[in-house]
Design a protein around this motif. Structure first.
Motif, PDB file in Angstrom:
ATOM      1  N   LEU A 136      12.815  31.106   1.691  1.00 45.22           N
ATOM      2  CA  LEU A 136      13.327  29.842   1.167  1.00 45.22           C
ATOM      3  C   LEU A 136      12.629  28.666   1.838  1.00 45.22           C
ATOM      4  O   LEU A 136      12.251  28.732   3.003  1.00 45.22           O
ATOM      5  CB  LEU A 136      14.836  29.749   1.396  1.00 45.22           C
ATOM      6  CG  LEU A 136      15.690  30.842   0.745  1.00 45.22           C
ATOM      7  CD1 LEU A 136      17.150  30.645   1.096  1.00 45.22           C
ATOM      8  CD2 LEU A 136      15.490  30.866  -0.767  1.00 45.22           C
ATOM      9  N   ASP A 137      12.506  27.586   1.081  1.00 44.70           N
ATOM     10  CA  ASP A 137      11.868  26.371   1.585  1.00 44.70           C
ATOM     11  C   ASP A 137      12.661  25.173   1.078  1.00 44.70           C
ATOM     12  O   ASP A 137      12.728  24.950  -0.143  1.00 44.70           O
ATOM     13  CB  ASP A 137      10.420  26.312   1.104  1.00 44.70           C
ATOM     14  CG  ASP A 137       9.641  25.145   1.695  1.00 44.70           C
ATOM     15  OD1 ASP A 137      10.259  24.201   2.209  1.00 44.70           O
ATOM     16  OD2 ASP A 137       8.399  25.172   1.601  1.00 44.70           O
ATOM     17  N   ALA A 138      13.238  24.429   1.985  1.00 45.15           N
ATOM     18  CA  ALA A 138      14.057  23.278   1.602  1.00 45.15           C
ATOM     19  C   ALA A 138      13.253  22.184   0.923  1.00 45.15           C
ATOM     20  O   ALA A 138      13.820  21.309   0.251  1.00 45.15           O
ATOM     21  CB  ALA A 138      14.760  22.712   2.839  1.00 45.15           C
ATOM     22  N   GLU A 139      11.942  22.236   1.061  1.00 44.25           N
ATOM     23  CA  GLU A 139      11.077  21.238   0.434  1.00 44.25           C
ATOM     24  C   GLU A 139      10.761  21.581  -1.015  1.00 44.25           C
ATOM     25  O   GLU A 139      10.163  20.766  -1.723  1.00 44.25           O
ATOM     26  CB  GLU A 139       9.772  21.098   1.226  1.00 44.25           C
ATOM     27  CG  GLU A 139       9.955  20.684   2.684  1.00 44.25           C
ATOM     28  CD  GLU A 139      10.644  19.342   2.800  1.00 44.25           C
ATOM     29  OE1 GLU A 139      10.289  18.421   2.033  1.00 44.25           O
ATOM     30  OE2 GLU A 139      11.556  19.225   3.641  1.00 44.25           O
ATOM     31  N   GLN A 140      11.135  22.784  -1.436  1.00 40.04           N
ATOM     32  CA  GLN A 140      10.874  23.200  -2.816  1.00 40.04           C
ATOM     33  C   GLN A 140      12.171  23.219  -3.608  1.00 40.04           C
ATOM     34  O   GLN A 140      13.246  23.477  -3.057  1.00 40.04           O
ATOM     35  CB  GLN A 140      10.243  24.596  -2.845  1.00 40.04           C
ATOM     36  CG  GLN A 140       8.871  24.682  -2.181  1.00 40.04           C
ATOM     37  CD  GLN A 140       8.260  26.059  -2.338  1.00 40.04           C
ATOM     38  OE1 GLN A 140       8.503  26.752  -3.323  1.00 40.04           O
ATOM     39  NE2 GLN A 140       7.453  26.464  -1.357  1.00 40.04           N
ATOM     40  N   ASP A 141      12.073  22.976  -4.902  1.00 43.20           N
ATOM     41  CA  ASP A 141      13.269  23.035  -5.751  1.00 43.20           C
ATOM     42  C   ASP A 141      13.119  24.055  -6.875  1.00 43.20           C
ATOM     43  O   ASP A 141      13.925  24.092  -7.798  1.00 43.20           O
ATOM     44  CB  ASP A 141      13.596  21.660  -6.334  1.00 43.20           C
ATOM     45  CG  ASP A 141      12.443  21.073  -7.142  1.00 43.20           C
ATOM     46  OD1 ASP A 141      11.441  21.781  -7.337  1.00 43.20           O
ATOM     47  OD2 ASP A 141      12.554  19.917  -7.578  1.00 43.20           O
TER      48      ASP A 141
ATOM     49  N   THR B 241      21.415  29.949  -3.751  1.00 42.23           N
ATOM     50  CA  THR B 241      21.149  28.726  -2.987  1.00 42.23           C
ATOM     51  C   THR B 241      21.973  27.551  -3.515  1.00 42.23           C
ATOM     52  O   THR B 241      22.397  26.691  -2.741  1.00 42.23           O
ATOM     53  CB  THR B 241      19.658  28.364  -3.004  1.00 42.23           C
ATOM     54  OG1 THR B 241      19.205  28.189  -4.346  1.00 42.23           O
ATOM     55  CG2 THR B 241      18.836  29.451  -2.322  1.00 42.23           C
TER      56      THR B 241
ATOM     57  N   GLU C 289      17.837  25.255  -2.241  1.00 43.92           N
ATOM     58  CA  GLU C 289      16.460  25.513  -1.827  1.00 43.92           C
ATOM     59  C   GLU C 289      15.697  26.330  -2.873  1.00 43.92           C
ATOM     60  O   GLU C 289      16.260  27.164  -3.561  1.00 43.92           O
ATOM     61  CB  GLU C 289      16.427  26.285  -0.503  1.00 43.92           C
ATOM     62  CG  GLU C 289      16.987  25.537   0.687  1.00 43.92           C
ATOM     63  CD  GLU C 289      18.495  25.727   0.850  1.00 43.92           C
ATOM     64  OE1 GLU C 289      19.019  25.328   1.906  1.00 43.92           O
ATOM     65  OE2 GLU C 289      19.134  26.275  -0.080  1.00 43.92           O
TER      66      GLU C 289
END
Length: 284
Positions: A37-42, A67, A74
């Motif tokens: 997971l990457d919080a910068e991606q949607d 998520t 995320e």
């Protein structure tokens, strides 16, 4: 944020297409999902290792639903690796969804906070959203997630019964593939009176008897050969077309199953011995 989980395949006791009630049991072969997971991606990007061109909508939707509910929306990636033949009636979609759900929860640090039945229902909802199931497949998904054998009402996603299930198993998977969403529902509904009898048996814990009735009825309705089941019946505790086919699964003791294996080995496809599985899906 990274998580990894595995979920087993399953065989059929009762196919839920005719009546909405179903039953399935977990077997040892499994699918493993790895989620990052990457919080910068949607958005979520998925890969199915065995078939990079395969539709990844289900596993991507599973990540997003988890998520959205338990994280901060995320995005990221999800990759699955499978010991289960795809589109063979062995619940590969349910196993992939379960493994992905648990891997995503693990990546969020929430794997121990969400009970397995709730996690399973997220995968069922995702499968309905992307159209890979007609019934919702709560029977298949619950057996894969919880292990052992389950009996369910798929119209309400209710777990009616769960038991441990201790058998050796034999699986024959022909080269053809069959997708659950393409099954002829009208033909299946014509065998509802027979399937209701099998369902009563399963609800009473008479799983092998239910499996035998289900297998012959659905093989006829879905126009798969009944010969593999007829060959196996004198030697095994139970045998059935698994899901909407094309695989056939038999359960019993290993020596008797080896006799059946000799008969099934002459057919095109793959035949292998395995066992039932009672631990269900697990984080790694």
């Amino acid at each position: 944020m990274r998580g990894k989980a595995t979920a087993p395949a399953a065989g059929t006791i009762i196919n839920a297409l005719a009546t909405g009630h179903g039953s399935a049991f977990a077997i040892q072969e499994s699918i493993t999902a790895t989620v990052e997971l990457d919080a910068e991606q949607d958005s979520v990007s998925g890969t199915i290792t065995e078939d990079p061109s395969a539709d990844t909508a289900l596993i991507e939707r599973c990540v997003s639903m988890v998520t959205d509910r338990y994280g901060g929306g995320e995005g990221g990636t999800v990759q699955t690796e499978s010991e289960i033949p795809l589109a063979a009636g062995l619940k590969s979609s349910s196993a992939a969804a379960n493994a992905t759900i648990l891997a995503t929860l693990s990546a969020l640090g929430k794997a121990d906070e969400v009970d397995r039945t709730t996690a399973c229902k997220i995968g069922v909802a995702a499968a309905r959203d992307v159209g890979v199931t007609i019934t919702g497949a709560f029977d298949d998904a619950s057996a894969s997630m919880l292990g052992g054998v389950t009996v369910t009402d798929n119209s309400s996603d209710s777990l009616l019964r769960q038991d441990t299930f201790e058998y050796d198993a034999l699986v024959w998977t022909p080269p053809e593939r069959a997708y659950s969403a393409d099954a002829d529902v009208d033909r299946c509904k014509q065998i509802a009176p027979i399937v209701k009898t099998a369902t009563r048996l399963a609800k009473n814990g008479q799983y092998t008897e239910a499996m035998n009735v289900n297998g012959l009825a659905y093989s006829t309705a879905l126009q798969f050969p009944t010969e593999p089941a007829l060959e196996a019946l004198p030697h095994v505790a139970g045998v059935s077309l698994s899901g909407t086919g094309p695989s056939v699964v038999a359960i019993g003791n290993q020596e008797s199953l080896k006799e059946v294996k000799h008969m099934w080995d002459i057919r095109d496809g793959k035949t292998w011995l395995t066992t039932t599985q009672n631990s269900g899906a697990q984080t790694i």
